[in-house]
Design a protein around this motif. Structure first.
Motif, mmCIF file in Angstrom:
data_model
loop_
_atom_site.group_PDB
_atom_site.id
_atom_site.type_symbol
_atom_site.label_atom_id
_atom_site.label_comp_id
_atom_site.label_asym_id
_atom_site.label_seq_id
_atom_site.Cartn_x
_atom_site.Cartn_y
_atom_site.Cartn_z
ATOM 1 N N MET A 262 -6.401 19.843 -12.009
ATOM 2 C CA MET A 262 -5.029 19.389 -11.802
ATOM 3 C C MET A 262 -4.332 20.374 -10.875
ATOM 4 O O MET A 262 -4.220 21.564 -11.202
ATOM 5 N N LEU A 263 -3.854 19.893 -9.729
ATOM 6 C CA LEU A 263 -3.298 20.770 -8.707
ATOM 7 C C LEU A 263 -1.776 20.772 -8.719
ATOM 8 O O LEU A 263 -1.133 19.717 -8.826
ATOM 9 N N VAL B 118 -10.131 14.757 -9.262
ATOM 10 C CA VAL B 118 -9.107 15.553 -8.586
ATOM 11 C C VAL B 118 -7.740 14.941 -8.915
ATOM 12 O O VAL B 118 -7.464 13.791 -8.576
ATOM 13 N N MET B 119 -6.917 15.729 -9.586
ATOM 14 C CA MET B 119 -5.629 15.269 -10.097
ATOM 15 C C MET B 119 -4.493 15.993 -9.378
ATOM 16 O O MET B 119 -4.649 17.136 -8.937
ATOM 17 N N ALA B 120 -3.353 15.329 -9.298
ATOM 18 C CA ALA B 120 -2.176 15.924 -8.679
ATOM 19 C C ALA B 120 -0.988 15.818 -9.617
ATOM 20 O O ALA B 120 -0.772 14.773 -10.242
ATOM 21 N N ASP B 121 -0.220 16.889 -9.704
ATOM 22 C CA ASP B 121 1.046 16.857 -10.435
ATOM 23 C C ASP B 121 2.047 16.064 -9.606
ATOM 24 O O ASP B 121 2.414 16.474 -8.501
ATOM 25 N N THR B 122 2.465 14.922 -10.131
ATOM 26 C CA THR B 122 3.394 14.058 -9.407
ATOM 27 C C THR B 122 4.788 14.318 -9.934
ATOM 28 O O THR B 122 5.312 13.601 -10.792
ATOM 29 N N CYS B 123 5.368 15.389 -9.429
ATOM 30 C CA CYS B 123 6.679 15.829 -9.881
ATOM 31 C C CYS B 123 7.302 16.676 -8.780
ATOM 32 O O CYS B 123 6.582 17.249 -7.950
ATOM 33 N N GLY C 64 -0.596 12.718 -12.154
ATOM 34 C CA GLY C 64 0.008 13.145 -13.404
ATOM 35 C C GLY C 64 1.517 13.189 -13.302
ATOM 36 O O GLY C 64 2.087 14.240 -13.023
ATOM 37 N N PRO C 65 2.191 12.047 -13.491
ATOM 38 C CA PRO C 65 3.659 12.047 -13.432
ATOM 39 C C PRO C 65 4.244 12.806 -14.616
ATOM 40 O O PRO C 65 4.166 12.354 -15.751
ATOM 41 N N SER C 66 4.819 13.970 -14.338
ATOM 42 C CA SER C 66 5.217 14.881 -15.415
ATOM 43 C C SER C 66 6.725 15.042 -15.555
ATOM 44 O O SER C 66 7.182 15.843 -16.358
ATOM 45 N N GLY C 67 7.511 14.285 -14.790
ATOM 46 C CA GLY C 67 8.946 14.524 -14.765
ATOM 47 C C GLY C 67 9.729 13.945 -15.924
ATOM 48 O O GLY C 67 10.904 14.253 -16.082
ATOM 49 N N MET C 68 9.116 13.071 -16.710
ATOM 50 C CA MET C 68 9.775 12.434 -17.856
ATOM 51 C C MET C 68 10.987 11.599 -17.444
ATOM 52 O O MET C 68 11.989 11.528 -18.159
#
Length: 337
Positions: A89-90, A128-133, A177-181
């Motif tokens: 996760m990047l 390969v994952m990306a932090d979508t925030c 990875g949408p992490s913004g809630m």
């Protein structure tokens, strides 16, 4: 007068006939009857990549973790794949931030360059994952766009997430990875990906992400500019039932997998989520959890490797299929060995 054992499998003479210790007698016996098994493939490595540096930069509050260059990130990804870790996760750390997090959607932004570099290095050998925030990219440090009163504007932020998701997919991310809630983030991202033709790019929804005190070291890791707190969008630590409401919404919007974050303080929530779904469930062992174990071990207060392995097994026991941990590569090597 009762001896306290009557009716409970007592043998003659009052000694117990039922002895659970019989199944703990040897290492082989304990392995045979173990209820849960931890595998390298259960693990995902979170990694930070920083723009404008020529050598990795140590993160003081997370011993052993660094802000990577593109080259050192490629090596870390290759090492993780060789160890049997299943994903990476990047998180990007840009040189320039602004109010809307422009670097997060720039095709030449550090996170998009990192995604391309890692895919070039490992191909499909890692997920390969990306932090979508946006929090790493905004000058105010919040996970979205602010309105005129300085509050996070949910729907304006969703539009930025849609742009970011497509940019990350174009750069080669397998999973976002949408992490913004933000309310509705999974559905908006799914629609944007599908409209752009990225039907196979999946989402690991940060379903239950709490406004935790354990994120402190992470903020050093991403050079956070946060002003204020995130309590208006991240979940209240007092609430467990609310996580199931978030879970239902994420699944209805098309989440492919779901996650609870932080890990150890929310094992009860993790267990409830795992019992309620038929999609993969992840737990994120966050920076503060990592830092506590490393600090205690450095002082000789705990056995480091045993403590690491015990925390990871706790996530498995609570129902996690996937564990994001900064120890992923180290733990995978130990498990394989």
């Amino acid at each position: 007068m009762s001896d306290g054992l009557s009716g409970y499998g007592s043998a003659s003479g009052g000694f117990p006939a039922v002895r659970p210790r019989r199944l703990r007698t040897t290492p082989a016996m304990r392995r045979m009857v173990a209820e849960h098994t931890l595998r390298p493939a259960d693990l995902v490595l979170p990694a930070f990549v920083r723009e404008g540096i020529t050598e990795p930069v140590a993160i003081s509050s997370m011993p052993g973790v660094v802000q990577h260059t593109l080259d050192s990130l490629r090596k870390a990804a290759a090492d993780a794949a060789a160890a049997g870790v299943s994903g990476i996760m990047l998180f990007g750390v840009p040189e320039v931030k602004d109010a809307v997090g422009s670097a997060g959607t720039d095709p030449d932004g550090i996170l998009q360059r990192a995604l391309r570099a890692v895919r070039a290095e490992v191909g499909d050998d890692l997920v390969v994952m990306a932090d979508t925030c946006l929090d790493e990219f905004t000058d105010h440090g919040h996970c979205g766009v602010l309105d005129a009163r300085g509050r996070v504007d949910n729907d304006a932020t969703l539009a930025r997430y849609a742009e970011m998701a497509v940019a990350q997919a174009e750069a080669g991310a397998h999973m976002l990875g949408p992490s913004g809630m933000m309310d509705g983030q999974v559905g908006v991202i799914r629609a944007a990906l599908d409209a752009a033709g990225y039907h196979d790019v999946s989402q690991l929804a940060y379903t239950a992400k709490y406004a935790s005190a354990f994120y402190g070291p992470f903020r050093e890791a991403v050079n956070s500019s946060l002003r204020g707190d995130r309590k208006t969008y991240q979940q209240d630590p007092a609430n467990g039932r609310e996580a199931l409401r978030e879970l239902a919404l994420d699944l209805a919007e098309g989440a492919d997998a779901v996650m609870v974050k932080p890990g150890m303080p929310y094992l009860d929530v993790l267990a409830r989520v795992a019992e309620a779904v038929d999609v993969p469930v992840a737990a994120y062992q966050i920076s503060g959890e990592y830092a506590m174990v490393e600090a205690a071990a450095e002082r000789g207060w705990i056995e480091r490797e045993r403590a690491i392995d015990e925390t990871l097994m706790a996530f498995k026991r609570a129902g996690a299929d996937v564990i994001l941990t900064y120890w992923a590569t180290e733990a995978a090597r130990r498990l394989a060995g």
